[in-house]
Design a protein around this motif. Sequence first.
Motif, PDB file in Angstrom:
ATOM      1  N   GLU A 221       0.827  -1.207   0.000  1.00  0.00           N
ATOM      2  CA  GLU A 221       0.000   0.000   0.000  1.00  0.00           C
ATOM      3  C   GLU A 221       0.864   1.262   0.000  1.00  0.00           C
ATOM      4  OE1 GLU A 221      -3.321   0.419  -0.316  1.00  0.00           O
ATOM      5  OE2 GLU A 221      -3.347  -1.737  -0.699  1.00  0.00           O
TER       6      GLU A 221
ATOM      7  N   TYR B 247       3.957   1.499  -1.098  1.00  0.00           N
ATOM      8  CA  TYR B 247       4.597   1.576  -2.414  1.00  0.00           C
ATOM      9  C   TYR B 247       3.620   2.166  -3.440  1.00  0.00           C
ATOM     10  CZ  TYR B 247       6.240   0.140  -6.964  1.00  0.00           C
ATOM     11  OH  TYR B 247       6.603   0.135  -8.279  1.00  0.00           O
ATOM     12  N   ASP B 248       2.396   1.667  -3.479  1.00  0.00           N
ATOM     13  CA  ASP B 248       1.394   2.201  -4.418  1.00  0.00           C
ATOM     14  C   ASP B 248       1.161   3.688  -4.189  1.00  0.00           C
ATOM     15  OD1 ASP B 248       1.095  -0.274  -5.613  1.00  0.00           O
ATOM     16  OD2 ASP B 248      -0.662  -0.817  -4.412  1.00  0.00           O
ATOM     17  N   TRP B 249       1.111   4.103  -2.922  1.00  0.00           N
ATOM     18  CA  TRP B 249       0.907   5.503  -2.589  1.00  0.00           C
ATOM     19  C   TRP B 249       2.087   6.347  -3.074  1.00  0.00           C
ATOM     20  CZ3 TRP B 249       3.248   9.268   0.358  1.00  0.00           C
ATOM     21  CH2 TRP B 249       2.475  10.403   0.647  1.00  0.00           C
TER      22      TRP B 249
ATOM     23  N   LYS C 233       1.845   6.605  -6.876  1.00  0.00           N
ATOM     24  CA  LYS C 233       0.697   7.442  -7.252  1.00  0.00           C
ATOM     25  C   LYS C 233       0.999   8.930  -7.069  1.00  0.00           C
ATOM     26  CE  LYS C 233      -4.123   8.283  -6.078  1.00  0.00           C
ATOM     27  NZ  LYS C 233      -5.213   7.929  -5.166  1.00  0.00           N
TER      28      LYS C 233
END
Length: 111
Positions: A47, A49-51, A54
Amino acid sequence: MVAELIAFFRIINVLINFSILIFVSNRPLRNTIIIASHDDFDNNGGEFYDWLIKHKYNHKYKIIWLLKHTESVPASLPLNVECYSIYSPSFKRNYHICTAKYFLADDKITN
């Protein structure tokens, strides 16, 4: 046999880290974020990493994945993202660990 191999890899990692620290110990830390995710980015590490991706933090920071199973990594990674196995010895991975400003670990940081 497996226990001896793991012990050998740990000894190699200690020697690599010691040799790197001789050269980088008095230098400033780099803009690097290390994310150690033993379960392959399915928890907080994934999560986070995705943030980061993004919000384009990979343009300012180098992001290093430390994974247990590197075969699950996509063939194409975003800009400034690299992936390494947690357990196998790697000079480049250990260099990033010795010079990174930030660490995030889902479980524990092993080196």
